[in-house]
Design an enzyme around this catalytic site. Structure first.
Site, PDB file in Angstrom:
ATOM      1  N   ASP A 113      51.289  35.906  79.484  1.00  0.00           N
ATOM      2  CA  ASP A 113      50.184  35.920  80.437  1.00  0.00           C
ATOM      3  C   ASP A 113      48.898  35.744  79.617  1.00  0.00           C
ATOM      4  O   ASP A 113      48.881  35.981  78.403  1.00  0.00           O
ATOM      5  CB  ASP A 113      50.147  37.207  81.266  1.00  0.00           C
ATOM      6  CG  ASP A 113      49.311  37.018  82.536  1.00  0.00           C
ATOM      7  OD1 ASP A 113      48.574  36.019  82.621  1.00  0.00           O
ATOM      8  OD2 ASP A 113      49.389  37.871  83.443  1.00  0.00           O
TER       9      ASP A 113
HETATM   10  C1  BGC Z   1      47.079  36.212  85.556  1.00  0.00           C
HETATM   11  C2  BGC Z   1      48.172  35.180  85.679  1.00  0.00           C
HETATM   12  C3  BGC Z   1      47.562  33.806  85.707  1.00  0.00           C
HETATM   13  C4  BGC Z   1      46.737  33.627  84.459  1.00  0.00           C
HETATM   14  C5  BGC Z   1      46.085  32.270  84.384  1.00  0.00           C
HETATM   15  C6  BGC Z   1      46.137  35.924  84.404  1.00  0.00           C
HETATM   16  O1  BGC Z   1      45.030  36.741  84.441  1.00  0.00           O
HETATM   17  O2  BGC Z   1      47.642  37.483  85.407  1.00  0.00           O
HETATM   18  O3  BGC Z   1      48.914  35.404  86.840  1.00  0.00           O
HETATM   19  O4  BGC Z   1      48.560  32.844  85.809  1.00  0.00           O
HETATM   20  O5  BGC Z   1      45.715  34.594  84.430  1.00  0.00           O
HETATM   21  O6  BGC Z   1      45.105  32.158  85.333  1.00  0.00           O
END
Ligand code: BGC
Length: 844
Positions: A355
């Site tokens: 993530d």
């Molecule tokens: C989120 C993810 C997301 C990523 C990219 C993160 O803060 O938890 O779900 O895909 O950002 O935007």
């Protein structure tokens, strides 16, 4: 004469005094001017120095930000000058420009062979560049005109020497998320806002979800995005998790099957998915550091199970590890989760992506099997180089991860030279989102009120009736071209809207102008848009009740990434909402008219205390950009509701077993902590923020409510229809290692409709502590005409009846009799039968 002289003398004297005074002043001014000059000079020097310092600091800060987080891959820019070459009658793209056909350039060969060849041609430096993205610049829209895709939140770095292109990743899960406008261009790049995940799982219709996925994936394909960062497959452990709207259910079987359908739909376009957040990201409070302390049994049976089903049924291109720790280790650094379970046990063949900014130790991440670090930072790059040099990062681990990344790149449309047109069929997709949203809306109550008969005058109460909520906030938000509000939807369906009620809203909006400005950019990511609710006077409501035919009152909720919800004014109705509901119900009922409540929400709210008041309640969820039309389709009877609850609506929040271990104070999103934060010292750690004990074990959702014998407001799997269904001829037989279940479902009412059938399994007299019943399969009929019957069949592998035996650290099957039940909800079992697993079913 004397007088004149005297006056002259006096005048002269006065003049003299004035002149002397002026002279004195001038002297002083001269003195002050000098001082002032000095003072000004000094101030100027200080100011200029400060400005220079500020500029240097700003420049250095910017340089630091750019070089650390934004864009630090200066030498690794995509090589777009690749020519087609023919050798022995075969034309190929000569990616490395050597004039001859390399194995990796040969499309006729297997992806595996090609990846192997590429790997063998890469330098260690090139390999390490692949292990982390190129930074946040693309995600923040900082791309040069004509280059890149503004808003694509992650990239796989290109390898220019070998002609390997940039691969783009973007959110996820309610539709593609890219920036709608680009510097220097007039045209827009809107995407379709599809319904939130929770609404899609409420359809219990895997074919429909696959269709939505196909449309969503097509937008990725046509906008040049290679991987969609979704779907979300975390379990609704507690109703207040701020991101529940992105997830499917409190049950892993529903989560897994809906998730697999979504993956299969998206990936049918030749673009990938990233199933997230693996695993146990069940709270947003301190999500980057919280340690989820979970028994192995709960992990296996509840939190991992949905992901396991998705891997088994759809083999997604990628899985996204979560931010949190599980039992002391960041998931992105857990070899146990990412390699032992995900790959070795389940056979996952794709790559794992972190993530965004997740995990703390890049070397540990790659070694654990987290192949790609997104969005990538300079610090990670340095750590990986250092790890390689000091031997903490093995070449085998580097090669394993790089090969997985290469396989993804080679399998992408980008490598097939797909010419995307930037022109997806948004109109066709709008029709898909409209139909899917109405199929996932759940009719909770209906006392001869719906569908609304005839073209009535509808009085709309509550802010969200006019300012409909499409979906939650954060990365799951989509940049759509338009939103159909409930007001517009009802008008489109031929209803007239009560003007007095509408004017009350307009007045309220004008009086709270600022609160009605939707946050934009980063603020839109971190601040759920929640304009203030309205108040009405009793007379006002009475007046409206006299003029309108029916009231529709909307309760709206919005939450999102980085923060959890709270009980007061969120799970519970606010005092203002309660008052509005009382006033409207009283006035309309006194006038002999009905009241419909529409819940435009992303997560569970309290309903038990007020559900007796209105005549009908429609749980509309957040239905995407066509939401207002979808609700109107149900209210008007154009669509017969067939959604059912993917989670329990409890009487009290505290009825949930997880309530004892959940952060209840709703801290807002903390961007600083995400980018620069660290873990607290052991002694400073706070329960439910720095660590969360999943003391309820496997007793999540209905598993708990059934076991504890608790009343609920609406049970798991519940949902009404405008027609009725009868179940008959249920059969459950064991054939080899599969339980085959069949049940005939007949439409016994007088309107066409679809019915969801849920198959639960119980083990009477079990020697093991296990739930009263568990969902093991489900299905949905086609649209049955009145009187029509459909025979639904289900297959449940006996292995799915196993529980996780902590003592022996493995799955175990209890032999003996199991009861197989076909239900219209978890608390409305219509038919059941027994099967006995003997030795033939003894899968260990
Ligand atoms: C989120 C993810 C997301 C990523 C990219 C993160 O803060 O938890 O779900 O895909 O950002 O935007």
């Amino acid at each position: 004469m004397e007088l004149v002289e005297l006056r002259h003398g006096e005048l002269f004297r006065q003049q003299l005094v004035r002149d002397l005074f002026l002279l004195y002043l001038c002297g002083n001014v001269t003195i002050n001017f000098k001082r002032m000059k000095k003072f000004l000079k000094r101030t100027l020097i200080v100011l200029v120095s400060l400005l220079v310092l500020l500029a240097i600091a700003g420049f250095a800060g910017w340089k630091y930000l750019k070089a650390t987080f934004l864009d630090f891959e200066d030498d690794y820019t995509e090589n777009t000058d690749i020519r087609a070459v023919s050798v022995d009658g075969y034309t190929f793209l000569d990616r490395n420009g050597n004039g001859s056909l390399d194995i990796y350039e040969d499309d006729r060969r297997s992806i595996d062979e090609r990846a192997e060849d590429l790997l063998s041609q890469m330098t260690v430096e090139e390999k390490i560049h692949l292990l982390k993205g190129s930074g946040m610049a693309s995600g923040m829209g900082m791309v040069k005109p004509g280059e890149g895709i503004a808003g694509a939140v992650g990239t796989i770095v290109p390898t220019p020497r070998l002609g390997i292109p940039t691969v783009y990743l973007s959110d996820g899960p309610a539709g593609l998320r890219i920036q709608p406008s680009r510097k220097g261009e007039d045209r827009t790049y809107y995407c379709t806002a599809f319904p939130i995940g929770t609404l899609l799982s409420s359809t219990w219709n895997t074919d429909l979800v696959q269709e939505v996925g196909t449309a969503m994936g097509n937008e990725a394909l046509e906008y040049g995005i290679d991987v969609i960062l979704g779907p979300g497959a975390n379990i609704h452990r507690h109703p207040l998790c701020g991101r529940n709207f992105e997830y499917y259910s409190e049950d892993p079987v529903l989560t897994g099957n809906i998730g697999a359908a979504m993956v299969n739909g998206i990936e049918s376009n030749g673009v990938g998915t990233s199933v997230k957040h693996f695993v146990a990201n069940n709270q947003e409070t301190n999500r980057n550091f919280d340690d989820a302390i979970i028994s192995e049994r709960a992990l296996r049976e509840i939190y991992l199970k949905g992901f396991e089903i998705i891997v088994g049924k759809s083999q997604p291109w990628t899985i996204m590890s979560s931010y949190n720790k599980v039992n002391g280790t960041y998931t992105s650094q857990s070899r146990y989760l990412l390699t032992d379970i995900l790959r070795n046990e389940w056979g996952f063949e794709g790559l794992v992506v972190s993530d965004w900014f997740g995990g703390r130790d890049a070397v540990a991440q790659i070694s654990a099997g987290n192949d790609l670090l997104e969005p990538g930072t300079k610090k990670q790059w340095k750590a990986l180089i250092k790890g390689r040099e000091d031997g903490t990062l093995s070449m085998t681990d580097i090669d394993t991860s790089v090969k997985r990344i290469l396989k993804l790149i080679l399998g992408s449309r980008k490598m097939q030279n797909y010419k995307y047109g930037n022109n997806p069929d948004l109109k066709a997709h709008a029709a898909i989102t409209r139909a899917s949203a109405s199929e996932g809306m759940v009719l909770l109550k209906n006392e001869q009120t719906l569908p609304i008969q005839g073209a009535k005058n509808v009085a709309l109460f509550g802010v969200t009736s006019y300012d409909f909520i499409v979906g939650g906030t954060g990365s799951g938000d989509v940049n759509e071209a338009y939103v159909v509000s409930l007001e517009e939807g009802l008008k489109n369906a031929g209803f007239s809207i009560n003007e007095t009620a509408k004017n009350a809203f307009e007045k309220h909006k004008a009086a709270n102008k600022e609160a009605f400005v939707r946050p934009e950019g980063l603020a839109a990511m971190t601040h759920p848009y929640n304009p203030p609710q309205m108040s009405y006077t009793a007379d006002e409501v009475k007046g409206i009740a006299a003029a309108a035919d029916i009231a529709v009152l909307t309760i709206g909720r919005n939450s999102g990434e980085g923060g959890d919800r709270v009980e007061a004014d969120d799970f519970l109705l606010s005092q203002q909402e309660n008052q509005m509901l009382n006033q409207v119900c009283q006035a309309f009922h006194e006038a002999g008219k009905q009241v419909v409540v529409v819940l435009n929400i992303g997560g569970v709210i309290e309903t038990a205390s007020w559900k007796d008041q209105p005549d009908a309640i429609l749980l509309a969820w957040q239905g995407g950009q066509e939401g207002g039309n979808s609700v109107a389709d149900i209210l008007s009877g154009k669509v017969n509701p067939s959604g059912k609850l993917p989670m329990t609506f409890p009487v009290h929040l505290s009825d949930h077993a997880s309530n004892a271990n959940f952060p209840l104070d709703g801290e807002p999103f903390n961007m600083r902590a995400m980018l620069f934060g660290g873990e607290k010292a052991e002694k400073d750690k706070v329960r439910n923020k720095d660590y969360t004990r999943y003391e309820e074990g496997i007793y999540v959702g209905y598993r708990h409510f059934d076991k504890a014998g608790l009343e609920v407001s609406y049970p798991f799997g519940y949902g009404l229809s405008y027609t009725s269904f009868g179940y008959s001829n249920m059969q459950a037989v064991l054939e080899n290692d599969t339980i085959k279940v069949a049940v005939a479902v007949q439409n016994t009412g007088n309107q066409a409709g679809k019915e969801v059938v849920e198959v639960y399994v119980s083990k009477p007299g079990s020697a093991v502590d296990r739930p009263v019943q568990e969902l093991k399969a489900f299905g949905k009929t086609r649209n049955l005409a009145p009187g029509e019957t459909e025979n639904l069949v289900f297959e449940i592998p006996v292995s799915e009846l196993r529980y996780w035996d902590e003592q022996h650290a493995g799955w175990k099957l209890e032999t003996g009799v199991y009861t197989i039940k076909a239900g219209a909800s978890s608390r409305d079992i219509r038919s059941s039968g027994d099967v006995e697993t003997g030795d033939s079913g003894t899968l260990q």
